[in-house]
Design a protein around this motif. Structure first.
Motif, PDB file in Angstrom:
ATOM      1  N   LEU A  11       0.929  -1.235   0.076  1.00 49.86           N
ATOM      2  CA  LEU A  11       0.049  -0.145  -0.166  1.00 49.86           C
ATOM      3  C   LEU A  11       0.748   1.127   0.196  1.00 49.86           C
ATOM      4  O   LEU A  11       1.586   1.503   1.031  1.00 49.86           O
ATOM      5  N   LEU A  12       0.827   1.793  -1.207  1.00 47.61           N
ATOM      6  CA  LEU A  12       1.441   3.130  -1.298  1.00 47.61           C
ATOM      7  C   LEU A  12       0.991   4.376  -0.639  1.00 47.61           C
ATOM      8  O   LEU A  12       1.537   5.070   0.231  1.00 47.61           O
ATOM      9  N   GLY A  13      -0.421   4.410  -0.884  1.00 43.81           N
ATOM     10  CA  GLY A  13      -0.866   5.661  -0.436  1.00 43.81           C
ATOM     11  C   GLY A  13      -2.516   5.437  -0.407  1.00 43.81           C
ATOM     12  O   GLY A  13      -2.892   4.187  -1.008  1.00 43.81           O
ATOM     13  N   ARG A  14      -3.470   6.472  -0.162  1.00 38.65           N
ATOM     14  CA  ARG A  14      -4.886   6.314  -0.096  1.00 38.65           C
ATOM     15  C   ARG A  14      -5.413   7.405  -0.820  1.00 38.65           C
ATOM     16  O   ARG A  14      -4.752   8.720  -0.892  1.00 38.65           O
ATOM     17  N   SER A  15      -6.690   7.182  -1.135  1.00 37.45           N
ATOM     18  CA  SER A  15      -7.371   8.443  -1.629  1.00 37.45           C
ATOM     19  C   SER A  15      -8.825   8.387  -1.494  1.00 37.45           C
ATOM     20  O   SER A  15      -9.357   6.965  -1.437  1.00 37.45           O
ATOM     21  N   LYS A  16      -9.541   9.484  -1.214  1.00 35.39           N
ATOM     22  CA  LYS A  16     -10.863   9.223  -1.005  1.00 35.39           C
ATOM     23  C   LYS A  16     -11.386  10.035  -2.355  1.00 35.39           C
ATOM     24  O   LYS A  16     -11.271  11.291  -2.448  1.00 35.39           O
ATOM     25  N   GLU A  37       6.167   8.462  -4.325  1.00 37.53           N
ATOM     26  CA  GLU A  37       7.271   7.300  -4.480  1.00 37.53           C
ATOM     27  C   GLU A  37       8.315   7.133  -3.285  1.00 37.53           C
ATOM     28  O   GLU A  37       8.851   6.145  -3.335  1.00 37.53           O
ATOM     29  N   TYR A  38       8.446   8.163  -2.604  1.00 32.81           N
ATOM     30  CA  TYR A  38       9.744   8.294  -1.611  1.00 32.81           C
ATOM     31  C   TYR A  38       9.181   7.816  -0.240  1.00 32.81           C
ATOM     32  O   TYR A  38       9.914   7.634   0.570  1.00 32.81           O
ATOM     33  N   ASP A  39       7.785   7.835  -0.095  1.00 34.82           N
ATOM     34  CA  ASP A  39       7.229   7.498   1.324  1.00 34.82           C
ATOM     35  C   ASP A  39       7.367   5.984   1.521  1.00 34.82           C
ATOM     36  O   ASP A  39       7.294   5.216   0.887  1.00 34.82           O
ATOM     37  N   GLU A  40       7.276   5.550   2.881  1.00 36.42           N
ATOM     38  CA  GLU A  40       7.440   4.211   3.303  1.00 36.42           C
ATOM     39  C   GLU A  40       6.049   3.793   2.803  1.00 36.42           C
ATOM     40  O   GLU A  40       5.049   4.382   2.831  1.00 36.42           O
ATOM     41  N   VAL A  41       6.089   2.330   2.482  1.00 38.41           N
ATOM     42  CA  VAL A  41       4.940   1.637   1.961  1.00 38.41           C
ATOM     43  C   VAL A  41       4.579   0.681   3.305  1.00 38.41           C
ATOM     44  O   VAL A  41       5.416   0.217   4.058  1.00 38.41           O
ATOM     45  N   TRP A  42       3.021   0.271   3.343  1.00 40.05           N
ATOM     46  CA  TRP A  42       2.715  -0.635   4.154  1.00 40.05           C
ATOM     47  C   TRP A  42       2.852  -1.999   3.395  1.00 40.05           C
ATOM     48  O   TRP A  42       2.386  -1.975   2.106  1.00 40.05           O
ATOM     49  N   ASN A  47      -4.536  -8.693   4.277  1.00 37.77           N
ATOM     50  CA  ASN A  47      -5.206  -7.369   4.690  1.00 37.77           C
ATOM     51  C   ASN A  47      -4.596  -6.777   5.983  1.00 37.77           C
ATOM     52  O   ASN A  47      -5.345  -5.999   6.849  1.00 37.77           O
ATOM     53  N   HIS A  48      -3.773  -7.678   6.729  1.00 40.11           N
ATOM     54  CA  HIS A  48      -3.163  -7.004   8.011  1.00 40.11           C
ATOM     55  C   HIS A  48      -1.746  -6.788   7.812  1.00 40.11           C
ATOM     56  O   HIS A  48      -0.691  -7.202   7.239  1.00 40.11           O
ATOM     57  N   PRO A  49      -1.400  -5.465   8.525  1.00 43.48           N
ATOM     58  CA  PRO A  49      -0.265  -4.867   8.338  1.00 43.48           C
ATOM     59  C   PRO A  49       0.964  -5.657   9.006  1.00 43.48           C
ATOM     60  O   PRO A  49       0.695  -6.140  10.201  1.00 43.48           O
ATOM     61  N   ILE A  50       1.928  -6.085   8.486  1.00 46.10           N
ATOM     62  CA  ILE A  50       3.013  -7.006   8.778  1.00 46.10           C
ATOM     63  C   ILE A  50       4.553  -6.308   8.799  1.00 46.10           C
ATOM     64  O   ILE A  50       5.196  -6.661   9.695  1.00 46.10           O
ATOM     65  N   ALA A  51       4.662  -5.370   7.859  1.00 44.39           N
ATOM     66  CA  ALA A  51       5.799  -4.615   7.889  1.00 44.39           C
ATOM     67  C   ALA A  51       5.715  -3.498   7.071  1.00 44.39           C
ATOM     68  O   ALA A  51       4.795  -3.062   6.519  1.00 44.39           O
ATOM     69  N   ARG A  52       6.882  -2.774   7.079  1.00 47.67           N
ATOM     70  CA  ARG A  52       7.000  -1.463   6.438  1.00 47.67           C
ATOM     71  C   ARG A  52       8.066  -1.549   5.309  1.00 47.67           C
ATOM     72  O   ARG A  52       9.154  -2.490   5.564  1.00 47.67           O
ATOM     73  N   VAL A  66      11.930  -4.431   2.361  1.00 45.98           N
ATOM     74  CA  VAL A  66      11.490  -4.537   3.997  1.00 45.98           C
ATOM     75  C   VAL A  66      12.390  -3.432   4.713  1.00 45.98           C
ATOM     76  O   VAL A  66      13.599  -3.748   4.699  1.00 45.98           O
ATOM     77  N   THR A  67      12.123  -2.634   5.397  1.00 47.68           N
ATOM     78  CA  THR A  67      12.568  -1.734   6.308  1.00 47.68           C
ATOM     79  C   THR A  67      12.318  -1.877   7.621  1.00 47.68           C
ATOM     80  O   THR A  67      13.245  -1.583   8.431  1.00 47.68           O
ATOM     81  N   GLY A  68      11.202  -2.845   7.975  1.00 47.95           N
ATOM     82  CA  GLY A  68      11.198  -3.074   9.498  1.00 47.95           C
ATOM     83  C   GLY A  68       9.875  -3.501   9.621  1.00 47.95           C
ATOM     84  O   GLY A  68       8.968  -3.727   8.730  1.00 47.95           O
ATOM     85  N   ALA A  69       9.526  -3.858  10.974  1.00 47.92           N
ATOM     86  CA  ALA A  69       8.111  -4.397  11.372  1.00 47.92           C
ATOM     87  C   ALA A  69       7.118  -3.464  11.278  1.00 47.92           C
ATOM     88  O   ALA A  69       7.441  -2.127  11.533  1.00 47.92           O
TER      89      ALA A  69
END
Length: 80
Positions: A11-16, A37-42, A47-52, A66-69
């Motif tokens: 998941l890079l970002g969200r939009s409404k 494109e430079y922001d951290e992604v989920w 559908n459950h967050p596991i890492a950044r 992968v940069t971290g949990a």
């Protein structure tokens, strides 16, 4: 383990956007996101967050490093 299916999503970002606007969009339409494109992604598993992670762009290839949990509380705090 071969019988366990896990769907991995990045998941890079969200939009409404209003449903009517979404329905009017055609092929090639661009939906603006609240990230670059430079922001951290989920990284999500079923559908459950596991890492950044961070995007790595090499020519035509896009991959994720992968940069971290993931901090689950942070993920749900950003949903609006």
């Amino acid at each position: 383990m071969d019988a366990v299916e896990i769907e991995i999503t990045v998941l890079l970002g969200r939009s409404k956007i209003p449903m009517q606007q979404l329905l009017r969009m055609g092929r090639g339409a661009v939906i603006p996101l609240d990230a670059s494109e430079y922001d951290e992604v989920w990284i999500l598993a079923n559908n459950h967050p596991i890492a950044r992670g961070e995007l790595v762009i090499d020519g035509e290839r896009v991959s994720v490093s992968v940069t971290g949990a993931a901090q689950v509380e942070d993920y749900y705090a950003t949903e609006q």
